[in-house]
Design a protein around this motif. Structure first.
Motif, PDB file in Angstrom:
ATOM      1  N   UNK A   1       0.765  -1.613  -0.069  1.00  0.00           N
ATOM      2  CA  UNK A   1      -0.067   0.108   0.137  1.00  0.00           C
ATOM      3  C   UNK A   1       0.554   1.083  -0.116  1.00  0.00           C
ATOM      4  N   UNK A   2       1.969   1.359   0.368  1.00  0.00           N
ATOM      5  CA  UNK A   2       2.759   2.445   0.603  1.00  0.00           C
ATOM      6  C   UNK A   2       3.551   2.847  -1.047  1.00  0.00           C
ATOM      7  N   UNK A   3       3.850   1.594  -2.085  1.00  0.00           N
ATOM      8  CA  UNK A   3       3.882   2.029  -3.129  1.00  0.00           C
ATOM      9  C   UNK A   3       2.690   2.535  -3.942  1.00  0.00           C
ATOM     10  N   UNK A   4       2.042   2.888  -3.761  1.00  0.00           N
ATOM     11  CA  UNK A   4       0.586   3.247  -4.723  1.00  0.00           C
ATOM     12  C   UNK A   4       1.379   4.820  -4.903  1.00  0.00           C
ATOM     13  N   UNK A   5       1.295   5.493  -3.964  1.00  0.00           N
ATOM     14  CA  UNK A   5       1.743   6.742  -3.902  1.00  0.00           C
ATOM     15  C   UNK A   5       3.646   6.851  -5.689  1.00  0.00           C
ATOM     16  N   UNK A   6       3.126   6.539  -5.224  1.00  0.00           N
ATOM     17  CA  UNK A   6       4.836   5.819  -6.128  1.00  0.00           C
ATOM     18  C   UNK A   6       4.179   6.072  -7.394  1.00  0.00           C
ATOM     19  N   UNK A   7       3.265   4.764  -7.453  1.00  0.00           N
ATOM     20  CA  UNK A   7       2.461   4.705  -9.020  1.00  0.00           C
ATOM     21  C   UNK A   7       1.966   5.623  -9.440  1.00  0.00           C
ATOM     22  N   UNK A   8       0.907   6.172  -8.657  1.00  0.00           N
ATOM     23  CA  UNK A   8       0.666   7.447  -9.160  1.00  0.00           C
ATOM     24  C   UNK A   8       1.675   8.560  -9.685  1.00  0.00           C
TER      25      UNK A   8
END
Length: 598
Positions: free
Chosen positions: A368-375
């Motif tokens: 979940x903490x990687x979702x921001x980096x995806x966007x």
């Protein structure tokens, strides 16, 4: 959208070019052809550390002189004379300069080549560059582009470009003033120029022949915003940011190998050097240091170079079998997938292995903490697939609840039930080497049970220190952000050497922890600044994904969101995010290594 026209100070342009400072603006400098001479009298540079330099673009973009008698003093003096904040030496004799550092820090022991002109100094290594930083540059506020002030309309240089560095990562079809300024700010460039409605250029000096012209020559609307002008044919709308310029610019001088004093910060093998600010480039963001050196330095013309601190590194050993005087080593490499889930230009960092409920939930948090980096990094329209990645992370939480504990509780079992969208893993490779056995040594080997400097632990929880703003009237709440794009997570630093160097917090804006910015517990660059950076990242993702999706989306129009209204929502949330996180107090969070996650 910021109204940058309010910064227009065209009336001061001629005054600036005449060498007089007007209204506190930075006096525009002319670049000579070829490079300007080295500086002979300046505040000593600070040693920043050993950095990786193994790709394109280079870690420092500007190539300086290659010298068979290279010294640290010569390279630093050249970079200072050409208005660059960073100087770097590599392969013993190569010199580079840059307005920013485009790669990550390496082990100090990797910089192991002596300078060709002084064997008591270190000048980088193989694909490694020893970097020095000019302490007279102020700490720039990377969260804003409002410090850029418009100088007016200027002609292109008579010899080459007015500004050397074209920003091809900024799409010309959607070019706006804000996008170009943001790219130049991220690169640490003080000058920004926009031309021909679609071209963005950055630099630290102006090319020869760059002259002010009537504003009517810059009459081309920006491709991405027709209310703004983006230069003209052979003319630039020119901006300058004073906070990206040295407070003590070089006023000229001739090259001298004994002209400056280079000071270095002391380090040990278990702590990293003072890190220069991170930068973002075409597809990645480099690390950002949130420390500022408080050591005062004095101006000197005495050659007194302190060699960068050396550090010893423990070399991993492999099992060998000995026959007579030869040793044989067999190595089997089972590649770890580097892209477990892919969305456009972005790849997720593989989840850690798990076998029970606690480690399963840790894998979920790591997802979940990687979702921001995806966007932030996938690129539109592929960034719309980041919502599917977020849903995949949610599937992991369902797996943890349903199958852990249990005989099927494993990462492999989870991926079999919920396959990620990523490339296949390459087959293992086996290599064997035969070599003369090393002579025995009387030096006893030592073992350590402490964490190594490269230790990275899984993230057990995604509880965010930063707070999502709550304003239902503006279209967002504490549990429902605009466009369902969450605030990036600020929590404990999961990289051991960074934590032990005084950076207990990390903002997870990259799938790779080592590329995420780290922050100290207090001061101007502490948690409050970290949350402002989180707000900026959320705002960028909101504009680049949600607002973009509203341009031609009937689905969002039915919800009442046009591109303009979506953009306004993103902006309102951004402002409120700053207010909500204006005084962040983390308390006892992350009080010791790998604890206090909450």
């Amino acid at each position: 959208m910021l109204n940058l026209k309010s910064f227009t100070v065209a009336s001061a342009a001629l005054t600036l070019f005449s060498g007089v400072t007007a209204s506190g603006l930075y006096p525009v400098k002319r670049n000579e052809e070829p490079a300007q001479p080295s500086c002979t009298d300046f505040t000593p540079f600070k040693y920043a550390g050993c950095f990786i330099d193994n790709g394109s673009p280079r870690t420092l973009l500007y190539t300086g002189p290659r010298n068979s008698n290279q010294t640290v003093q010569d390279c630093v003096a050249f970079c200072k004379g050409n208005d660059y904040q960073y100087a770097g030496l590599e392969y013993g004799e190569e010199c580079f300069c840059g307005a920013s550092v485009n790669n990550i820090q390496a082990d100090e022991a990797d910089c192991n080549m002596s300078c060709t002109g002084d064997d008591t100094e270190i000048c980088g290594g193989f694909n490694r560059v020893s970097i020095y930083q000019d302490p007279t540059f102020p700490v720039a506020d990377s969260t804003t582009i409002s410090d850029y002030q418009k100088l007016g309309c200027y002609s292109e240089g008579s010899v080459g470009r007015s500004l050397a560095w074209r920003q091809d990562q900024v799409s010309g079809t959607t070019m706006t003033v804000e996008k170009c300024l943001t790219a130049c700010k991220a690169g640490g460039f003080s000058f920004t120029g926009i031309e021909f409605a679609s071209e963005c250029y950055c630099g630290v000096v102006l090319g020869n022949g760059t002259l002010p012209v009537d504003s009517s020559n810059c009459d081309m609307p920006c491709n991405g915003d027709s209310t703004e002008t983006c230069g003209g044919r052979g003319t630039l709308d020119l901006y300058v940011a004073k906070d990206l310029e040295s407070s003590e610019p070089c006023e000229g001088g001739s090259s001298s190998s004994s002209s400056s004093t280079i000071s270095s910060t002391s380090t040990s093998s278990t702590s990293s050097s003072t890190k220069p600010p991170y930068t973002t480039s075409t597809t990645s963001s480099s690390t950002r240091s949130t420390t500022c050196s408080t050591t005062s330095s004095t101006r000197s013309t005495t050659a007194s170079t302190t060699k960068p601190p050396s550090s010893s590194s423990t070399v991993p050993t492999t099992t060998t079998s000995k026959t007579a005087s030869l040793c044989t080593s067999t190595t089997t490499i089972a590649p770890t997938p580097t892209c477990e889930y892919k969305c456009g230009n972005w790849c997720s960092n593989p989840l850690p292995k798990f076998t029970d409920k606690n480690t399963c939930w840790s894998a979920y948090s790591s997802c979940t903490v990687q979702v921001a980096s995806c966007f932030l990094n996938a690129g539109f329209p592929e960034s719309m697939n980041c919502f599917q990645f977020s849903s995949w992370c949610t599937s992991i939480s369902s797996y943890c609840s349903s199958y852990c504990p249990g005989g099927n509780c494993s990462k492999e079992g989870c991926k079999n039930k919920y396959p990620p969208s990523g490339p296949s893993v390459p087959a293992p490779s086996v290599s064997t080497s035969v070599y003369p056995c090393p002579a025995p040594t009387a030096k006893p080997s030592t073992t350590s049970t402490t964490a190594s400097s490269t230790t990275v632990v899984p993230i057990p929880t995604d509880t965010n220190i930063c707070k999502q703003p709550h304003n239902p009237g503006n279209g967002y709440t504490s549990s429902s952000p605009v466009g369902s794009i969450d605030l990036p997570c600020l929590t404990c630093n999961n990289v051991y050497n960074e934590y032990k160097s005084g950076y207990p917090f990390k903002l997870y804006t990259s799938s790779q922890s080592k590329n995420c910015p780290s922050y100290p517990r207090g001061g101007n660059n502490g948690p409050t600044q970290a949350c402002k950076d989180a707000c900026d990242s959320q705002y960028k993702s909101c504009l680049n994904t949600y607002a973009q999706s509203c341009k031609n989306s009937r689905r969002n129009h039915r919800r009442g969101d046009s591109y303009d209204s979506a953009t306004q929502k993103c902006k309102n949330q951004w402002y409120d995010c700053y207010k909500t996180n204006s005084n962040v107090q983390p308390g006892n969070r992350c009080g010791s290594w790998n604890s206090g996650w909450y």
